[in-house]
Design a protein around this motif. Structure first.
Motif, PDB file in Angstrom:
ATOM      1  N   TYR A 192     124.975  66.311  37.142  1.00 54.16           N
ATOM      2  CA  TYR A 192     124.376  65.157  37.381  1.00 54.16           C
ATOM      3  C   TYR A 192     122.838  65.304  37.052  1.00 54.16           C
ATOM      4  N   ARG A 193     122.037  66.526  37.090  1.00 58.95           N
ATOM      5  CA  ARG A 193     120.692  66.940  36.740  1.00 58.95           C
ATOM      6  C   ARG A 193     120.660  66.878  35.164  1.00 58.95           C
ATOM      7  N   HIS A 194     121.471  66.961  34.563  1.00 61.21           N
ATOM      8  CA  HIS A 194     121.229  66.896  33.058  1.00 61.21           C
ATOM      9  C   HIS A 194     121.896  65.672  32.560  1.00 61.21           C
ATOM     10  N   LYS A 195     123.194  65.268  33.188  1.00 62.86           N
ATOM     11  CA  LYS A 195     123.660  63.932  32.592  1.00 62.86           C
ATOM     12  C   LYS A 195     122.661  62.776  32.988  1.00 62.86           C
ATOM     13  N   ARG A 196     121.884  62.833  33.677  1.00 57.77           N
ATOM     14  CA  ARG A 196     121.142  61.811  34.031  1.00 57.77           C
ATOM     15  C   ARG A 196     120.174  61.411  32.831  1.00 57.77           C
ATOM     16  N   LEU A 197     119.981  62.196  32.011  1.00 57.24           N
ATOM     17  CA  LEU A 197     119.025  62.053  30.952  1.00 57.24           C
ATOM     18  C   LEU A 197     119.837  61.298  29.684  1.00 57.24           C
ATOM     19  N   LEU A 198     121.103  61.348  29.883  1.00 55.46           N
ATOM     20  CA  LEU A 198     121.740  60.461  28.754  1.00 55.46           C
ATOM     21  C   LEU A 198     122.350  58.930  29.110  1.00 55.46           C
ATOM     22  N   PRO A 199     121.610  57.927  28.283  1.00 55.36           N
ATOM     23  CA  PRO A 199     121.449  56.705  28.729  1.00 55.36           C
ATOM     24  C   PRO A 199     122.890  56.166  28.145  1.00 55.36           C
ATOM     25  N   TYR A 200     124.210  56.910  28.404  1.00 57.36           N
ATOM     26  CA  TYR A 200     125.416  56.529  27.552  1.00 57.36           C
ATOM     27  C   TYR A 200     126.518  56.459  28.663  1.00 57.36           C
ATOM     28  N   LYS A 201     127.527  55.749  28.128  1.00 59.78           N
ATOM     29  CA  LYS A 201     128.713  55.609  29.117  1.00 59.78           C
ATOM     30  C   LYS A 201     129.339  57.141  29.069  1.00 59.78           C
ATOM     31  N   ASP A 202     130.255  57.406  30.055  1.00 57.13           N
ATOM     32  CA  ASP A 202     130.862  58.657  30.132  1.00 57.13           C
ATOM     33  C   ASP A 202     131.673  59.120  29.093  1.00 57.13           C
ATOM     34  N   GLU A 203     132.444  58.087  28.644  1.00 62.46           N
ATOM     35  CA  GLU A 203     133.569  58.145  27.550  1.00 62.46           C
ATOM     36  C   GLU A 203     132.585  58.670  26.255  1.00 62.46           C
ATOM     37  N   HIS A 204     131.344  57.975  26.025  1.00 60.60           N
ATOM     38  CA  HIS A 204     130.720  58.318  24.779  1.00 60.60           C
ATOM     39  C   HIS A 204     130.102  59.814  24.992  1.00 60.60           C
ATOM     40  N   ILE A 205     129.584  60.133  26.003  1.00 64.06           N
ATOM     41  CA  ILE A 205     129.011  61.561  26.176  1.00 64.06           C
ATOM     42  C   ILE A 205     130.184  62.537  26.182  1.00 64.06           C
ATOM     43  N   ASN A 206     131.530  62.448  26.502  1.00 59.09           N
ATOM     44  CA  ASN A 206     132.552  63.133  26.522  1.00 59.09           C
ATOM     45  C   ASN A 206     132.920  63.364  24.875  1.00 59.09           C
ATOM     46  N   GLU A 207     133.069  62.345  24.452  1.00 58.43           N
ATOM     47  CA  GLU A 207     133.312  62.433  22.937  1.00 58.43           C
ATOM     48  C   GLU A 207     132.376  63.197  22.146  1.00 58.43           C
ATOM     49  N   GLN A 208     131.003  63.004  22.589  1.00 59.28           N
ATOM     50  CA  GLN A 208     129.900  63.950  21.766  1.00 59.28           C
ATOM     51  C   GLN A 208     130.167  65.372  22.212  1.00 59.28           C
ATOM     52  N   LEU A 209     130.336  65.434  23.427  1.00 59.43           N
ATOM     53  CA  LEU A 209     130.238  66.945  23.763  1.00 59.43           C
ATOM     54  C   LEU A 209     131.424  67.660  23.184  1.00 59.43           C
ATOM     55  N   SER A 210     132.759  66.745  23.064  1.00 61.76           N
ATOM     56  CA  SER A 210     133.950  67.266  22.311  1.00 61.76           C
ATOM     57  C   SER A 210     133.584  67.846  20.866  1.00 61.76           C
ATOM     58  N   LYS A 211     132.756  67.160  20.324  1.00 67.26           N
ATOM     59  CA  LYS A 211     132.436  67.388  18.950  1.00 67.26           C
ATOM     60  C   LYS A 211     131.387  68.595  18.903  1.00 67.26           C
ATOM     61  N   PHE A 212     130.604  68.518  19.760  1.00 68.87           N
ATOM     62  CA  PHE A 212     129.642  69.698  19.734  1.00 68.87           C
ATOM     63  C   PHE A 212     130.264  70.960  19.900  1.00 68.87           C
ATOM     64  N   LYS A 213     131.177  71.074  21.034  1.00 67.29           N
ATOM     65  CA  LYS A 213     132.023  72.065  21.349  1.00 67.29           C
ATOM     66  C   LYS A 213     133.021  72.659  20.025  1.00 67.29           C
ATOM     67  N   SER A 214     133.357  71.802  19.444  1.00 69.10           N
ATOM     68  CA  SER A 214     134.258  72.185  18.469  1.00 69.10           C
ATOM     69  C   SER A 214     133.398  72.598  17.258  1.00 69.10           C
ATOM     70  N   ILE A 215     132.096  72.090  16.995  1.00 73.62           N
ATOM     71  CA  ILE A 215     131.414  72.688  16.022  1.00 73.62           C
ATOM     72  C   ILE A 215     130.975  74.209  16.246  1.00 73.62           C
ATOM     73  N   ILE A 216     130.717  74.567  17.513  1.00 70.36           N
ATOM     74  CA  ILE A 216     130.001  75.647  17.785  1.00 70.36           C
ATOM     75  C   ILE A 216     131.026  76.449  18.374  1.00 70.36           C
ATOM     76  N   ASN A 217     132.347  76.166  18.333  1.00 72.03           N
ATOM     77  CA  ASN A 217     133.437  77.020  18.546  1.00 72.03           C
ATOM     78  C   ASN A 217     133.310  77.424  20.090  1.00 72.03           C
ATOM     79  N   ARG A 218     133.258  76.421  20.783  1.00 75.64           N
ATOM     80  CA  ARG A 218     133.066  76.760  22.463  1.00 75.64           C
ATOM     81  C   ARG A 218     134.402  76.120  23.134  1.00 75.64           C
TER      82      ARG A 218
END
Length: 218
Positions: A192-218
């Motif tokens: 929550y302390r980080h997610k509250r800074l993102l003004p997006y829906k959960d599905e959009h956040i999860n989508e971007q996070l998945s892309k990010f992790k794929s790019i940096i191999n995490r």
């Protein structure tokens, strides 16, 4: 001289009363009232030197205790568990002190250690910083353009990915100096302390996070 004694008595009585009926400062009220009562029992100012003892120091310590209780409750309410831990550690040790200067040293040391933890924790917000870069990568990779421009677009996306990985590497190398072995944990951004800074829906956040992790191999 009698007038001066009465003025002192009024002063210490007023000091105590400013905390009366305030539940946030119950420790301060008790300590200030104890100091005031010592003053009220004196027939001369000289008597106060003996009766005061370290009661003035205890008032300062009680005030610190009350204020860190307030801080703990505030950070608890906003789910700032890393910031909250400093207040918790200070409250766990505050009663071990009866000297203000020693307490100040303890508080300063505790706050300094926690500030490093806060910095390490907030470094996990890299997704927020890379949000627009992820959008740009998607645009370049999926743009409908004439074939002669396609490779240029894909190379641009590749370059952004490489730069993103370089930033992750640089961040981890920098933070290793403060917390040996520190590694970026992308999923922490969902707390929550980080997610509250993102003004997006959960599905959009999860989508971007998945892309990010794929790019940096995490």
């Amino acid at each position: 001289m009698d007038n001066l004694l009465e003025e002192y008595k009024a002063y210490y009585a007023l000091r105590a009363e400013r905390f009366a009926n305030n539940p946030n400062y119950s420790n301060s009220y008790k300590a200030e009232k104890d100091l005031s009562e010592a003053m009220q029992s004196c027939n001369t100012l000289d008597e106060f030197k003996e009766r005061m003892g370290n009661k003035n120091e205890l008032c300062a310590i009680a005030l610190a205790k009350d204020e860190y209780i307030i801080e703990k409750q505030f950070f608890e309410k906003h789910q700032e568990k890393i910031r909250q831990s400093a207040a918790e550690n200070i409250l766990a040790g505050v009663d071990n002190y009866d000297n203000v200067m020693d307490l100040i040293s303890f508080i300063t040391e505790t706050e300094n250690k926690n500030s490093i933890k806060i910095s390490m924790d907030e470094s996990n917000r890299m997704l927020i910083e890379e949000w627009s870069s992820l959008d740009t990568i998607e645009m370049f990779e999926n743009a409908v353009v004439p074939d002669k421009y396609k490779n240029d677009m894909l190379n641009s996306a590749k370059n952004i990915k490489e730069e993103m990985n370089e930033r992750v590497k640089s961040l981890e190398e920098n933070n290793d100096a403060w917390e040996p072995g520190w590694r970026l944990q992308p999923d922490v951004v969902l707390e929550y302390r980080h997610k509250r800074l993102l003004p997006y829906k959960d599905e959009h956040i999860n989508e971007q996070l998945s892309k990010f992790k794929s790019i940096i191999n995490r």
